[in-house]
Write an enzyme that holds these catalytic residues in place. Structure first.
Site, PDB file in Angstrom:
ATOM      1  N   LYS A 115       9.410  -9.882   9.212  1.00  0.00           N
ATOM      2  CA  LYS A 115       8.095  -9.634   8.553  1.00  0.00           C
ATOM      3  C   LYS A 115       6.586 -10.026   9.398  1.00  0.00           C
ATOM      4  O   LYS A 115       5.672  -9.456   9.386  1.00  0.00           O
ATOM      5  CB  LYS A 115       8.185  -9.883   7.011  1.00  0.00           C
ATOM      6  CG  LYS A 115       9.023  -9.097   6.469  1.00  0.00           C
ATOM      7  CD  LYS A 115       8.761  -9.062   4.840  1.00  0.00           C
ATOM      8  CE  LYS A 115       9.682  -8.142   4.235  1.00  0.00           C
ATOM      9  NZ  LYS A 115       9.703  -8.043   2.743  1.00  0.00           N
ATOM     10  N   LYS A 197      18.492  -0.898  10.388  1.00  0.00           N
ATOM     11  CA  LYS A 197      18.798  -0.550   8.725  1.00  0.00           C
ATOM     12  C   LYS A 197      17.883   0.571   8.485  1.00  0.00           C
ATOM     13  O   LYS A 197      16.657   0.650   8.683  1.00  0.00           O
ATOM     14  CB  LYS A 197      18.877  -1.765   7.942  1.00  0.00           C
ATOM     15  CG  LYS A 197      17.531  -2.421   7.546  1.00  0.00           C
ATOM     16  CD  LYS A 197      17.524  -3.259   6.209  1.00  0.00           C
ATOM     17  CE  LYS A 197      16.286  -3.784   5.920  1.00  0.00           C
ATOM     18  NZ  LYS A 197      16.216  -4.693   4.869  1.00  0.00           N
ATOM     19  N   LYS A 200      12.418   1.061   3.615  1.00  0.00           N
ATOM     20  CA  LYS A 200      11.510   1.542   2.933  1.00  0.00           C
ATOM     21  C   LYS A 200      10.104   1.494   3.760  1.00  0.00           C
ATOM     22  O   LYS A 200       9.303   2.346   3.482  1.00  0.00           O
ATOM     23  CB  LYS A 200      11.089   0.751   1.531  1.00  0.00           C
ATOM     24  CG  LYS A 200      11.929   0.839   0.370  1.00  0.00           C
ATOM     25  CD  LYS A 200      11.403   0.032  -0.668  1.00  0.00           C
ATOM     26  CE  LYS A 200      12.160  -1.283  -0.844  1.00  0.00           C
ATOM     27  NZ  LYS A 200      11.904  -2.308  -1.720  1.00  0.00           N
TER      28      LYS A 200
HETATM   29  P1  TYM Z   1      14.685  -4.983  -1.245  1.00  0.00           P
HETATM   30  O1  TYM Z   1      13.623  -4.620  -2.312  1.00  0.00           O
HETATM   31  O2  TYM Z   1      14.291  -5.027   0.108  1.00  0.00           O
HETATM   32  O3  TYM Z   1      15.913  -4.311  -1.217  1.00  0.00           O
HETATM   33  C1  TYM Z   1      16.570  -4.123  -2.661  1.00  0.00           C
HETATM   34  C2  TYM Z   1      18.224  -4.147  -2.464  1.00  0.00           C
HETATM   35  O4  TYM Z   1      18.446  -3.076  -1.555  1.00  0.00           O
HETATM   36  C3  TYM Z   1      19.284  -3.542  -0.485  1.00  0.00           C
HETATM   37  N1  TYM Z   1      19.171  -2.813   0.704  1.00  0.00           N
HETATM   38  C4  TYM Z   1      20.097  -2.083   1.430  1.00  0.00           C
HETATM   39  N2  TYM Z   1      21.231  -1.980   1.489  1.00  0.00           N
HETATM   40  C5  TYM Z   1      22.181  -1.315   2.348  1.00  0.00           C
HETATM   41  N3  TYM Z   1      21.547  -0.663   3.273  1.00  0.00           N
HETATM   42  C6  TYM Z   1      20.201  -0.605   3.375  1.00  0.00           C
HETATM   43  N4  TYM Z   1      19.493  -0.136   4.037  1.00  0.00           N
HETATM   44  C7  TYM Z   1      19.421  -1.436   2.484  1.00  0.00           C
HETATM   45  N5  TYM Z   1      18.050  -1.678   2.377  1.00  0.00           N
HETATM   46  C8  TYM Z   1      17.930  -2.547   1.265  1.00  0.00           C
HETATM   47  C9  TYM Z   1      18.986  -4.751  -0.283  1.00  0.00           C
HETATM   48  O5  TYM Z   1      20.052  -5.709   0.164  1.00  0.00           O
HETATM   49  C10 TYM Z   1      18.665  -5.322  -1.851  1.00  0.00           C
HETATM   50  O6  TYM Z   1      19.893  -5.863  -2.400  1.00  0.00           O
HETATM   51  N6  TYM Z   1      14.188  -9.948  -1.245  1.00  0.00           N
HETATM   52  C11 TYM Z   1      14.865  -8.925  -2.004  1.00  0.00           C
HETATM   53  C12 TYM Z   1      14.646  -8.688  -3.593  1.00  0.00           C
HETATM   54  C13 TYM Z   1      14.865  -9.970  -4.429  1.00  0.00           C
HETATM   55  C14 TYM Z   1      16.167 -10.295  -4.893  1.00  0.00           C
HETATM   56  C15 TYM Z   1      15.953 -11.545  -5.522  1.00  0.00           C
HETATM   57  C16 TYM Z   1      17.337  -9.882  -4.732  1.00  0.00           C
HETATM   58  C17 TYM Z   1      14.175 -10.757  -4.791  1.00  0.00           C
HETATM   59  N7  TYM Z   1      14.662 -11.702  -5.702  1.00  0.00           N
HETATM   60  C18 TYM Z   1      16.902 -12.066  -6.182  1.00  0.00           C
HETATM   61  C19 TYM Z   1      18.363 -10.375  -5.273  1.00  0.00           C
HETATM   62  C20 TYM Z   1      18.244 -11.534  -6.113  1.00  0.00           C
HETATM   63  C21 TYM Z   1      14.431  -7.643  -1.305  1.00  0.00           C
HETATM   64  O7  TYM Z   1      13.204  -7.589  -1.018  1.00  0.00           O
HETATM   65  O8  TYM Z   1      15.126  -6.661  -1.506  1.00  0.00           O
END
Ligand code: TYM
Length: 334
Positions: A115, A197, A200
Protein backbone atom coordinates in the site's frame (compact mmCIF):
# COMPACT_ATOMS: atom_id res chain seq x y z
CA UNK A 1 -17.10 -17.64 25.17
CA UNK A 2 -20.47 -15.96 25.03
CA UNK A 3 -23.44 -18.00 26.30
CA UNK A 4 -21.45 -21.22 25.91
CA UNK A 5 -20.47 -20.45 22.32
CA UNK A 6 -17.03 -19.71 20.94
CA UNK A 7 -16.62 -16.27 19.39
CA UNK A 8 -15.95 -15.38 15.76
CA UNK A 9 -14.83 -11.97 14.50
CA UNK A 10 -14.27 -10.78 10.97
CA UNK A 11 -14.57 -7.62 8.93
CA UNK A 12 -14.28 -6.03 5.52
CA UNK A 13 -13.35 -2.60 4.30
CA UNK A 14 -15.95 -0.51 2.57
CA UNK A 15 -13.40 0.68 0.08
CA UNK A 16 -14.13 0.09 -3.58
CA UNK A 17 -16.59 -2.44 -4.95
CA UNK A 18 -16.59 -5.83 -3.30
CA UNK A 19 -15.24 -8.60 -5.51
CA UNK A 20 -15.87 -12.28 -5.95
CA UNK A 21 -12.60 -12.77 -4.02
CA UNK A 22 -14.14 -11.11 -0.95
CA UNK A 23 -17.20 -13.31 -1.28
CA UNK A 24 -15.50 -16.66 -1.86
CA UNK A 25 -12.53 -15.99 0.42
CA UNK A 26 -14.46 -14.60 3.36
CA UNK A 27 -18.19 -13.94 3.26
CA UNK A 28 -19.08 -17.46 2.09
CA UNK A 29 -17.26 -18.97 5.07
CA UNK A 30 -18.92 -16.50 7.42
CA UNK A 31 -22.24 -18.00 6.38
CA UNK A 32 -21.24 -21.58 7.08
CA UNK A 33 -19.70 -20.73 10.46
CA UNK A 34 -22.41 -18.44 11.70
CA UNK A 35 -24.55 -21.07 13.50
CA UNK A 36 -21.65 -22.60 15.35
CA UNK A 37 -20.19 -19.36 16.76
CA UNK A 38 -21.26 -16.13 18.42
CA UNK A 39 -20.37 -13.86 15.51
CA UNK A 40 -19.26 -10.24 15.15
CA UNK A 41 -19.05 -8.92 11.59
CA UNK A 42 -17.81 -5.40 11.28
CA UNK A 43 -17.72 -2.87 8.47
CA UNK A 44 -14.24 -1.61 9.25
CA UNK A 45 -14.55 2.04 8.35
CA UNK A 46 -11.69 3.15 10.64
CA UNK A 47 -9.36 1.10 8.46
CA UNK A 48 -10.74 2.70 5.31
CA UNK A 49 -9.42 6.17 6.06
CA UNK A 50 -5.80 4.97 5.95
CA UNK A 51 -6.31 5.77 2.26
CA UNK A 52 -7.96 9.09 1.26
CA UNK A 53 -11.71 8.72 0.88
CA UNK A 54 -14.51 10.89 -0.39
CA UNK A 55 -16.66 11.25 2.80
CA UNK A 56 -20.07 10.99 1.11
CA UNK A 57 -18.88 8.04 -0.92
CA UNK A 58 -17.43 6.25 2.14
CA UNK A 59 -20.69 6.67 4.07
CA UNK A 60 -22.65 5.27 1.15
CA UNK A 61 -20.33 2.33 0.62
CA UNK A 62 -20.26 1.50 4.33
CA UNK A 63 -24.04 1.29 4.42
CA UNK A 64 -24.13 -0.77 1.30
CA UNK A 65 -21.52 -3.19 2.72
CA UNK A 66 -23.48 -3.57 5.94
CA UNK A 67 -26.60 -4.28 3.88
CA UNK A 68 -24.66 -6.77 1.82
CA UNK A 69 -23.70 -8.80 4.89
CA UNK A 70 -27.42 -9.22 5.56
CA UNK A 71 -28.29 -9.82 1.89
CA UNK A 72 -25.71 -12.60 1.80
CA UNK A 73 -27.70 -14.41 4.47
CA UNK A 74 -26.31 -13.31 7.83
CA UNK A 75 -29.23 -12.82 10.19
CA UNK A 76 -28.61 -9.63 12.22
CA UNK A 77 -30.64 -11.03 15.10
CA UNK A 78 -28.07 -13.80 15.51
CA UNK A 79 -24.95 -12.10 14.15
CA UNK A 80 -23.70 -8.76 15.38
CA UNK A 81 -23.36 -6.68 12.20
CA UNK A 82 -22.09 -3.18 12.92
CA UNK A 83 -19.84 -0.27 11.95
CA UNK A 84 -16.42 -0.28 13.59
CA UNK A 85 -16.63 3.51 14.05
CA UNK A 86 -19.72 3.09 16.25
CA UNK A 87 -17.68 1.26 18.89
CA UNK A 88 -14.98 3.53 20.28
CA UNK A 89 -13.36 0.58 22.05
CA UNK A 90 -11.63 -0.40 18.80
CA UNK A 91 -9.60 2.79 18.69
CA UNK A 92 -8.94 2.78 22.45
CA UNK A 93 -7.67 -0.79 22.52
CA UNK A 94 -5.65 -0.14 19.39
CA UNK A 95 -3.73 2.59 21.22
CA UNK A 96 -2.92 0.29 24.12
CA UNK A 97 -1.86 -2.56 21.83
CA UNK A 98 0.34 -0.24 19.78
CA UNK A 99 2.46 0.10 22.92
CA UNK A 100 2.99 -3.68 22.77
CA UNK A 101 3.85 -3.88 19.08
CA UNK A 102 7.31 -3.33 17.66
CA UNK A 103 8.18 -1.13 14.71
CA UNK A 104 10.16 -4.05 13.28
CA UNK A 105 7.04 -6.23 13.26
CA UNK A 106 4.99 -3.60 11.45
CA UNK A 107 7.82 -2.96 9.00
CA UNK A 108 7.64 -6.57 7.86
CA UNK A 109 3.96 -6.45 6.88
CA UNK A 110 3.66 -7.02 3.15
CA UNK A 111 0.31 -5.24 2.90
CA UNK A 112 1.93 -2.09 4.32
CA UNK A 113 4.75 -2.33 1.80
CA UNK A 114 2.29 -2.83 -1.07
CA UNK A 115 0.00 0.00 0.00
CA UNK A 116 2.89 2.35 0.73
CA UNK A 117 4.19 1.74 -2.79
CA UNK A 118 0.74 2.36 -4.25
CA UNK A 119 0.04 5.52 -2.22
CA UNK A 120 3.55 6.97 -2.09
CA UNK A 121 2.12 10.48 -1.58
CA UNK A 122 0.24 9.46 1.58
CA UNK A 123 2.25 7.03 3.70
CA UNK A 124 0.52 8.00 6.92
CA UNK A 125 1.02 6.57 10.42
CA UNK A 126 -2.42 4.92 10.25
CA UNK A 127 -1.36 2.88 7.26
CA UNK A 128 1.63 1.69 9.27
CA UNK A 129 -0.32 0.82 12.43
CA UNK A 130 -3.25 -0.64 10.48
CA UNK A 131 -2.48 -4.21 11.68
CA UNK A 132 -2.60 -3.08 15.33
CA UNK A 133 -6.14 -1.80 14.81
CA UNK A 134 -6.97 -5.12 13.23
CA UNK A 135 -5.56 -6.93 16.28
CA UNK A 136 -7.70 -4.67 18.48
CA UNK A 137 -10.82 -5.58 16.45
CA UNK A 138 -10.23 -9.25 17.04
CA UNK A 139 -9.01 -9.20 20.65
CA UNK A 140 -11.72 -6.78 21.78
CA UNK A 141 -14.32 -9.55 21.39
CA UNK A 142 -12.06 -12.34 22.67
CA UNK A 143 -12.49 -14.04 19.30
CA UNK A 144 -11.54 -17.70 19.00
CA UNK A 145 -11.70 -17.79 15.23
CA UNK A 146 -11.22 -15.29 12.40
CA UNK A 147 -12.32 -16.36 8.91
CA UNK A 148 -10.23 -14.53 6.29
CA UNK A 149 -8.60 -14.99 2.90
CA UNK A 150 -4.93 -15.93 2.65
CA UNK A 151 -3.85 -12.30 2.21
CA UNK A 152 -4.75 -11.54 5.85
CA UNK A 153 -2.77 -14.40 7.40
CA UNK A 154 0.25 -12.27 8.21
CA UNK A 155 -1.95 -9.83 10.13
CA UNK A 156 -3.50 -12.74 12.02
CA UNK A 157 -0.10 -14.05 13.00
CA UNK A 158 0.81 -10.60 14.32
CA UNK A 159 -2.45 -10.48 16.29
CA UNK A 160 -1.57 -13.78 17.93
CA UNK A 161 1.90 -12.51 18.81
CA UNK A 162 0.52 -9.33 20.36
CA UNK A 163 -2.06 -11.31 22.37
CA UNK A 164 0.56 -13.76 23.64
CA UNK A 165 2.96 -10.95 24.53
CA UNK A 166 0.26 -9.13 26.47
CA UNK A 167 -0.86 -12.32 28.23
CA UNK A 168 2.73 -13.13 29.22
CA UNK A 169 2.96 -9.82 31.04
CA UNK A 170 -0.53 -9.49 32.53
CA UNK A 171 -1.97 -13.00 32.77
CA UNK A 172 -4.66 -14.53 30.59
CA UNK A 173 -6.38 -11.39 29.34
CA UNK A 174 -6.90 -12.23 25.66
CA UNK A 175 -8.09 -15.31 23.83
CA UNK A 176 -5.40 -16.12 21.26
CA UNK A 177 -7.35 -16.37 17.98
CA UNK A 178 -6.99 -18.89 15.16
CA UNK A 179 -7.38 -17.97 11.50
CA UNK A 180 -9.94 -19.89 9.50
CA UNK A 181 -9.06 -20.17 5.84
CA UNK A 182 -11.41 -22.11 3.55
CA UNK A 183 -10.15 -25.07 1.50
CA UNK A 184 -11.20 -23.49 -1.79
CA UNK A 185 -11.45 -19.83 -2.70
CA UNK A 186 -8.99 -18.54 -0.08
CA UNK A 187 -7.04 -16.76 -2.79
CA UNK A 188 -8.95 -15.82 -5.90
CA UNK A 189 -6.66 -14.33 -8.51
CA UNK A 190 -7.12 -11.53 -11.03
CA UNK A 191 -8.81 -12.63 -14.27
CA UNK A 192 -6.32 -10.54 -16.23
CA UNK A 193 -3.14 -11.48 -14.36
CA UNK A 194 -3.42 -14.76 -12.45
CA UNK A 195 -0.20 -14.05 -10.57
CA UNK A 196 -1.97 -11.27 -8.63
CA UNK A 197 -4.94 -11.52 -6.27
CA UNK A 198 -8.32 -10.25 -7.38
CA UNK A 199 -8.57 -6.88 -5.72
CA UNK A 200 -11.16 -4.16 -5.16
CA UNK A 201 -8.58 -1.56 -6.07
CA UNK A 202 -7.48 -3.04 -9.41
CA UNK A 203 -7.62 -0.36 -12.08
CA UNK A 204 -8.64 -2.78 -14.81
CA UNK A 205 -12.36 -3.55 -14.32
CA UNK A 206 -11.98 -6.76 -16.36
CA UNK A 207 -9.61 -8.16 -13.74
CA UNK A 208 -12.32 -8.51 -11.09
CA UNK A 209 -15.87 -9.77 -10.87
CA UNK A 210 -17.79 -7.29 -8.72
CA UNK A 211 -20.60 -8.68 -6.63
CA UNK A 212 -23.08 -6.35 -8.28
CA UNK A 213 -21.99 -7.10 -11.88
CA UNK A 214 -24.91 -8.10 -14.11
CA UNK A 215 -24.90 -11.56 -15.79
CA UNK A 216 -23.75 -10.24 -19.21
CA UNK A 217 -20.80 -8.44 -17.65
CA UNK A 218 -19.84 -11.51 -15.64
CA UNK A 219 -19.96 -13.71 -18.72
CA UNK A 220 -17.97 -11.22 -20.78
CA UNK A 221 -15.25 -10.95 -18.11
CA UNK A 222 -14.88 -14.73 -17.86
CA UNK A 223 -14.72 -15.08 -21.64
CA UNK A 224 -11.87 -12.56 -21.65
CA UNK A 225 -10.03 -14.18 -18.73
CA UNK A 226 -6.33 -14.69 -19.35
CA UNK A 227 -5.39 -18.38 -19.59
CA UNK A 228 -2.50 -20.03 -21.45
CA UNK A 229 -1.73 -21.79 -24.70
CA UNK A 230 -1.63 -25.34 -23.35
CA UNK A 231 -5.21 -26.05 -24.29
CA UNK A 232 -5.87 -28.76 -21.71
CA UNK A 233 -7.67 -28.39 -18.40
CA UNK A 234 -5.59 -29.46 -15.41
CA UNK A 235 -5.47 -28.26 -11.82
CA UNK A 236 -1.84 -27.24 -11.71
CA UNK A 237 0.40 -24.37 -10.57
CA UNK A 238 1.82 -24.44 -14.10
CA UNK A 239 -1.54 -23.21 -15.40
CA UNK A 240 -2.43 -20.44 -12.94
CA UNK A 241 -5.22 -18.95 -15.07
CA UNK A 242 -6.99 -22.31 -15.47
CA UNK A 243 -6.38 -23.20 -11.82
CA UNK A 244 -8.02 -19.94 -10.79
CA UNK A 245 -11.06 -20.62 -12.98
CA UNK A 246 -11.35 -24.12 -11.50
CA UNK A 247 -11.02 -22.69 -7.97
CA UNK A 248 -13.85 -20.27 -8.67
CA UNK A 249 -15.94 -23.03 -10.22
CA UNK A 250 -15.38 -25.33 -7.24
CA UNK A 251 -16.03 -22.63 -4.65
CA UNK A 252 -19.33 -21.83 -6.38
CA UNK A 253 -20.53 -25.38 -7.02
CA UNK A 254 -19.12 -27.23 -4.01
CA UNK A 255 -17.26 -29.64 -6.31
CA UNK A 256 -13.68 -30.72 -5.66
CA UNK A 257 -10.93 -29.79 -8.15
CA UNK A 258 -10.67 -33.49 -9.10
CA UNK A 259 -14.38 -33.66 -9.89
CA UNK A 260 -14.19 -30.46 -11.91
CA UNK A 261 -11.17 -31.63 -13.93
CA UNK A 262 -13.02 -34.87 -14.70
CA UNK A 263 -16.10 -32.95 -15.80
CA UNK A 264 -14.07 -30.92 -18.30
CA UNK A 265 -11.92 -33.78 -19.52
CA UNK A 266 -11.36 -33.51 -23.28
CA UNK A 267 -13.07 -30.10 -23.36
CA UNK A 268 -11.53 -26.76 -24.25
CA UNK A 269 -11.25 -23.40 -22.53
CA UNK A 270 -14.21 -22.27 -24.65
CA UNK A 271 -16.40 -24.59 -22.60
CA UNK A 272 -14.80 -24.04 -19.22
CA UNK A 273 -15.09 -20.25 -19.24
CA UNK A 274 -18.88 -19.96 -19.74
CA UNK A 275 -19.46 -22.79 -17.26
CA UNK A 276 -17.56 -20.83 -14.61
CA UNK A 277 -19.53 -17.72 -15.59
CA UNK A 278 -22.84 -19.57 -15.13
CA UNK A 279 -21.76 -20.94 -11.74
CA UNK A 280 -20.87 -17.45 -10.54
CA UNK A 281 -24.08 -15.93 -11.90
CA UNK A 282 -26.20 -18.45 -9.99
CA UNK A 283 -24.36 -17.70 -6.75
CA UNK A 284 -24.62 -13.93 -7.16
CA UNK A 285 -28.20 -13.67 -8.46
CA UNK A 286 -29.98 -14.26 -5.11
CA UNK A 287 -27.50 -11.98 -3.36
CA UNK A 288 -28.18 -9.17 -5.82
CA UNK A 289 -31.95 -9.56 -5.59
CA UNK A 290 -31.86 -9.51 -1.79
CA UNK A 291 -29.57 -6.50 -1.88
CA UNK A 292 -32.07 -4.59 -4.00
CA UNK A 293 -34.92 -5.47 -1.67
CA UNK A 294 -33.07 -4.60 1.55
CA UNK A 295 -31.64 -1.33 0.25
CA UNK A 296 -35.20 -0.03 0.00
CA UNK A 297 -35.96 -0.85 3.65
CA UNK A 298 -34.32 2.09 5.38
CA UNK A 299 -36.07 1.65 8.73
CA UNK A 300 -35.02 -1.98 9.02
CA UNK A 301 -31.36 -1.32 8.21
CA UNK A 302 -31.34 1.64 10.64
CA UNK A 303 -32.69 -0.57 13.41
CA UNK A 304 -29.99 -3.18 12.74
CA UNK A 305 -27.31 -0.48 12.88
CA UNK A 306 -28.59 0.84 16.20
CA UNK A 307 -29.23 -2.44 18.00
CA UNK A 308 -26.06 -4.16 16.90
CA UNK A 309 -23.83 -1.21 17.77
CA UNK A 310 -25.21 -1.41 21.31
CA UNK A 311 -24.52 -5.11 21.51
CA UNK A 312 -20.99 -4.75 20.12
CA UNK A 313 -20.29 -1.90 22.56
CA UNK A 314 -21.38 -4.01 25.49
CA UNK A 315 -18.90 -6.81 24.75
CA UNK A 316 -16.15 -4.42 23.65
CA UNK A 317 -16.38 -2.47 26.89
CA UNK A 318 -16.09 -5.62 28.98
CA UNK A 319 -12.69 -6.40 27.46
CA UNK A 320 -11.55 -2.79 27.35
CA UNK A 321 -12.25 -2.17 31.05
CA UNK A 322 -10.33 -5.31 31.96
CA UNK A 323 -7.35 -4.28 29.83
CA UNK A 324 -7.37 -0.75 31.24
CA UNK A 325 -7.21 -2.15 34.78
CA UNK A 326 -4.42 -4.55 33.86
CA UNK A 327 -2.17 -1.85 32.43
CA UNK A 328 -2.73 0.35 35.48
CA UNK A 329 -5.22 3.04 34.48
CA UNK A 330 -7.12 4.43 37.50
CA UNK A 331 -10.58 3.07 38.27
CA UNK A 332 -13.56 5.20 37.30
CA UNK A 333 -15.48 6.81 40.18
CA UNK A 334 -19.20 6.11 39.89
P1 TYM B 1 -10.48 -6.65 2.86
O1 TYM B 1 -11.60 -5.69 3.00
O2 TYM B 1 -9.36 -6.32 1.93
O3 TYM B 1 -11.04 -8.06 2.42
C1 TYM B 1 -12.14 -8.68 3.09
C2 TYM B 1 -11.95 -10.18 3.12
O4 TYM B 1 -11.85 -10.70 1.79
C3 TYM B 1 -10.68 -11.51 1.67
N1 TYM B 1 -10.17 -11.37 0.29
C4 TYM B 1 -9.94 -12.40 -0.52
N2 TYM B 1 -10.10 -13.73 -0.38
C5 TYM B 1 -9.80 -14.52 -1.44
N3 TYM B 1 -9.34 -14.05 -2.63
C6 TYM B 1 -9.18 -12.72 -2.83
N4 TYM B 1 -8.75 -12.26 -3.99
C7 TYM B 1 -9.47 -11.83 -1.74
N5 TYM B 1 -9.42 -10.48 -1.60
C8 TYM B 1 -9.84 -10.22 -0.34
C9 TYM B 1 -9.72 -10.95 2.70
O5 TYM B 1 -8.74 -11.90 3.07
C10 TYM B 1 -10.65 -10.61 3.84
O6 TYM B 1 -10.91 -11.76 4.63
N6 TYM B 1 -7.80 -5.86 6.95
C11 TYM B 1 -8.96 -6.53 6.44
C12 TYM B 1 -10.24 -6.15 7.15
C13 TYM B 1 -10.19 -6.33 8.62
C14 TYM B 1 -10.33 -7.56 9.31
C15 TYM B 1 -10.23 -7.21 10.69
C16 TYM B 1 -10.49 -8.87 8.91
C17 TYM B 1 -10.06 -5.35 9.54
N7 TYM B 1 -10.08 -5.87 10.80
C18 TYM B 1 -10.29 -8.19 11.68
C19 TYM B 1 -10.56 -9.84 9.91
C20 TYM B 1 -10.46 -9.51 11.27
C21 TYM B 1 -9.12 -6.17 4.98
O7 TYM B 1 -8.67 -5.16 4.53
O8 TYM B 1 -9.91 -7.02 4.29
Amino acid sequence: MIDGKKVLFSGMQATGNLTLGNYLGALKNWLTLSDEYECFYSVVDLHSITVRQNPAELRKRARSLLTLYIAAGLDPKKNCIYYQSHVSGHAELSWILSCFTYMGELNRMTQFKDKAAKHADNINAGLFTYPVLMAADILLYQADVVPVGVDQMQHLELTRNIAERFNNIYGDVFTVPEAYVGKVGAKIMSLQDPSRKMSKSDENPNASIYLMDDPDTIMRKFKRAVTDSEGCIRYSEQQPGIKNLLDIYCACTGKTPQEAVKEFEGKGYGELKPAVGEAVISVLRPLQEEMKRLSGDKAYIDSVIKENAEKANYYAMKTLRKVQRKVGFPDRIR
